[in-house]
Motif scaffolding. Sequence first.
Motif, PDB file in Angstrom:
ATOM      1  N   ARG A  93      -3.287 -16.119  -4.159  1.00 11.47           N
ATOM      2  CA  ARG A  93      -4.065 -16.441  -4.978  1.00 11.47           C
ATOM      3  C   ARG A  93      -5.378 -16.820  -4.938  1.00 11.47           C
ATOM      4  N   ASP A  94      -4.778 -17.472  -4.188  1.00  6.23           N
ATOM      5  CA  ASP A  94      -6.152 -18.397  -3.464  1.00  6.23           C
ATOM      6  C   ASP A  94      -7.516 -18.103  -3.034  1.00  6.23           C
ATOM      7  N   GLY A  95      -7.480 -16.256  -2.329  1.00  8.60           N
ATOM      8  CA  GLY A  95      -8.084 -16.064  -2.076  1.00  8.60           C
ATOM      9  C   GLY A  95      -8.690 -15.910   0.041  1.00  8.60           C
ATOM     10  N   MET A  96      -7.140 -16.549   0.719  1.00  9.61           N
ATOM     11  CA  MET A  96      -6.857 -16.239   1.582  1.00  9.61           C
ATOM     12  C   MET A  96      -6.330 -14.546   2.857  1.00  9.61           C
ATOM     13  N   GLU A  97      -6.737 -14.301   3.375  1.00 11.94           N
ATOM     14  CA  GLU A  97      -5.840 -13.683   4.047  1.00 11.94           C
ATOM     15  C   GLU A  97      -4.692 -13.033   3.810  1.00 11.94           C
ATOM     16  N   SER A  98      -4.173 -11.951   4.290  1.00 12.51           N
ATOM     17  CA  SER A  98      -2.734 -11.784   4.783  1.00 12.51           C
ATOM     18  C   SER A  98      -2.060 -12.519   5.304  1.00 12.51           C
ATOM     19  N   PRO A  99      -0.884 -13.728   4.486  1.00 14.87           N
ATOM     20  CA  PRO A  99       0.006 -14.179   5.182  1.00 14.87           C
ATOM     21  C   PRO A  99       1.477 -13.085   4.844  1.00 14.87           C
ATOM     22  N   SER A 100       1.948 -13.915   6.487  1.00  9.97           N
ATOM     23  CA  SER A 100       3.236 -13.416   6.794  1.00  9.97           C
ATOM     24  C   SER A 100       3.680 -14.640   7.976  1.00  9.97           C
ATOM     25  N   PHE A 101       5.228 -13.664   8.109  1.00 10.69           N
ATOM     26  CA  PHE A 101       5.558 -15.084   8.636  1.00 10.69           C
ATOM     27  C   PHE A 101       7.071 -14.142   9.228  1.00 10.69           C
ATOM     28  N   HIS A 102       7.159 -14.864  10.967  1.00 14.87           N
ATOM     29  CA  HIS A 102       7.768 -14.452  11.954  1.00 14.87           C
ATOM     30  C   HIS A 102       8.565 -14.983  12.502  1.00 14.87           C
ATOM     31  N   VAL A 103       9.165 -14.548  12.812  1.00 13.40           N
ATOM     32  CA  VAL A 103      10.773 -15.153  14.054  1.00 13.40           C
ATOM     33  C   VAL A 103      10.764 -14.203  15.173  1.00 13.40           C
ATOM     34  N   VAL A 104      11.229 -15.434  15.843  1.00 13.56           N
ATOM     35  CA  VAL A 104      11.184 -14.716  17.552  1.00 13.56           C
ATOM     36  C   VAL A 104      13.143 -13.150  16.926  1.00 13.56           C
ATOM     37  N   HIS A 105      12.712 -12.677  17.640  1.00 16.56           N
ATOM     38  CA  HIS A 105      14.157 -10.889  17.656  1.00 16.56           C
ATOM     39  C   HIS A 105      14.411 -11.296  18.689  1.00 16.56           C
ATOM     40  N   ASP A 106      13.479 -11.001  19.290  1.00 16.38           N
ATOM     41  CA  ASP A 106      14.456 -11.563  21.484  1.00 16.38           C
ATOM     42  C   ASP A 106      13.276 -11.872  22.128  1.00 16.38           C
ATOM     43  N   ALA A 107      13.905 -11.268  23.153  1.00 13.51           N
ATOM     44  CA  ALA A 107      12.218 -12.117  24.302  1.00 13.51           C
ATOM     45  C   ALA A 107      11.620 -11.133  24.638  1.00 13.51           C
ATOM     46  N   HIS A 108      11.495 -10.305  24.290  1.00 12.06           N
ATOM     47  CA  HIS A 108      10.231  -9.562  24.119  1.00 12.06           C
ATOM     48  C   HIS A 108       9.518  -9.187  22.486  1.00 12.06           C
ATOM     49  N   SER A 109      10.465  -9.432  22.008  1.00 10.78           N
ATOM     50  CA  SER A 109       9.838  -8.954  20.557  1.00 10.78           C
ATOM     51  C   SER A 109       9.747 -10.423  19.384  1.00 10.78           C
ATOM     52  N   ARG A 110       8.987 -10.649  18.003  1.00 15.40           N
ATOM     53  CA  ARG A 110       8.980 -10.890  16.939  1.00 15.40           C
ATOM     54  C   ARG A 110       9.401 -10.131  16.227  1.00 15.40           C
ATOM     55  N   ILE A 111      10.018 -10.653  14.756  1.00 10.71           N
ATOM     56  CA  ILE A 111      10.011  -9.385  13.290  1.00 10.71           C
ATOM     57  C   ILE A 111       9.019 -10.451  12.034  1.00 10.71           C
ATOM     58  N   CYS A 112       8.709  -9.717  11.403  1.00  8.71           N
ATOM     59  CA  CYS A 112       8.395  -9.904  10.186  1.00  8.71           C
ATOM     60  C   CYS A 112       9.337 -10.477   9.313  1.00  8.71           C
ATOM     61  N   MET A 113       9.861 -11.463   9.061  1.00 12.24           N
ATOM     62  CA  MET A 113      10.188 -11.331   8.089  1.00 12.24           C
ATOM     63  C   MET A 113       9.933 -11.602   6.193  1.00 12.24           C
ATOM     64  N   LEU A 114       8.790 -11.921   6.216  1.00 16.38           N
ATOM     65  CA  LEU A 114       8.154 -12.481   4.276  1.00 16.38           C
ATOM     66  C   LEU A 114       6.349 -11.812   4.698  1.00 16.38           C
ATOM     67  N   ARG A 115       6.395 -10.671   4.025  1.00 18.66           N
ATOM     68  CA  ARG A 115       4.468 -10.229   3.432  1.00 18.66           C
ATOM     69  C   ARG A 115       4.161 -10.430   2.600  1.00 18.66           C
ATOM     70  N   VAL A 116       2.941 -10.679   2.222  1.00 19.47           N
ATOM     71  CA  VAL A 116       2.229 -10.735   0.879  1.00 19.47           C
ATOM     72  C   VAL A 116       0.268  -9.813   1.620  1.00 19.47           C
ATOM     73  N   ASP A 117       0.688  -9.189   1.085  1.00 22.35           N
ATOM     74  CA  ASP A 117      -1.106  -8.235   1.083  1.00 22.35           C
ATOM     75  C   ASP A 117      -1.862  -9.345   0.317  1.00 22.35           C
ATOM     76  N   SER A 118      -3.018  -9.060   0.708  1.00 21.16           N
ATOM     77  CA  SER A 118      -4.109 -10.153   0.336  1.00 21.16           C
ATOM     78  C   SER A 118      -4.748  -9.276  -0.941  1.00 21.16           C
ATOM     79  N   MET A 119      -5.614  -9.738  -1.517  1.00 15.66           N
ATOM     80  CA  MET A 119      -6.291  -8.828  -2.663  1.00 15.66           C
ATOM     81  C   MET A 119      -7.732  -8.414  -1.909  1.00 15.66           C
ATOM     82  N   HIS A 120      -7.788  -8.097   0.155  1.00 12.58           N
ATOM     83  CA  HIS A 120      -9.139  -7.671   0.357  1.00 12.58           C
ATOM     84  C   HIS A 120      -8.185  -5.826   0.001  1.00 12.58           C
ATOM     85  N   SER A 121      -9.600  -5.012  -0.226  1.00 12.92           N
ATOM     86  CA  SER A 121      -9.667  -3.553  -0.261  1.00 12.92           C
ATOM     87  C   SER A 121      -9.471  -2.687   1.307  1.00 12.92           C
TER      88      SER A 121
END
Length: 227
Positions: A93-121
């Motif tokens: 709502r404050d006009g920022m780019e899309s925020p996401s929250f990531h945590v470690v999944h394993d030794a090689h990857s991370r997983i997106c736990m939360l995501r909110v799309d920005s209002m950009h087209s």
Amino acid sequence: MDGVAAVERALAIAQALEVARQPLSLTELAHHTGLYKSTILRLLVSLERGGLVVRRSDQSYTLGPFAVRLGRAYDACMPLEASLQPLMEQLVRDGMESPSFHVVHDAHSRICMLRVDSMHSTLDRVRVGDLLPLHAGAPGKVLRQAAPDPQVADISPLLQVSFGERDPSCAAVAGPVFGPGQELLGALSFSGPLDRFNLSTVHVMGPVLLAACQKATSLLGGVWPHG
């Protein structure tokens, strides 16, 4: 310690079903896991008994009700959505780019736990549940606790940036979220198309992101580092 091979194979079956997001046949499970069908069948007996996997009438397999219980137990122990989703929605709502929250999944990857799309087209393509490389991208650098990025060190050594690393058309800036005892819980990031990111825009977004990371840390019972 090397762990237990049978447990890792059983988890490979559960992970294949989770990634597929639909029922899989025995042949498809063998293709996705690389395991012999006879091995899969033996493991499925135990997984069915535990409720983690269910066999359907058409002889395909899907995740069972115990997976729901695990998810709810995780939410109870680590209330990420209840704590961080309102904060991330406010950032949009404050006009920022899309925020996401990531945590470690394993030794090689991370997983997106939360995501909110920005209002950009136009947006980058990141969704909840996506597995992304730990070695590339600003959130991955935060989770690896990489050395401070000199491009944004004048804002804070806690910030990391990436310009086209994971996806040539995307960029991101990320910071850490801590839990009790300053344990690193995850990485909060802003991401979007590369043409909207440069060092000037990162210098605008960086302080906002750090303030959000500090608030997220407080919401999750953590202590923000000083100095």
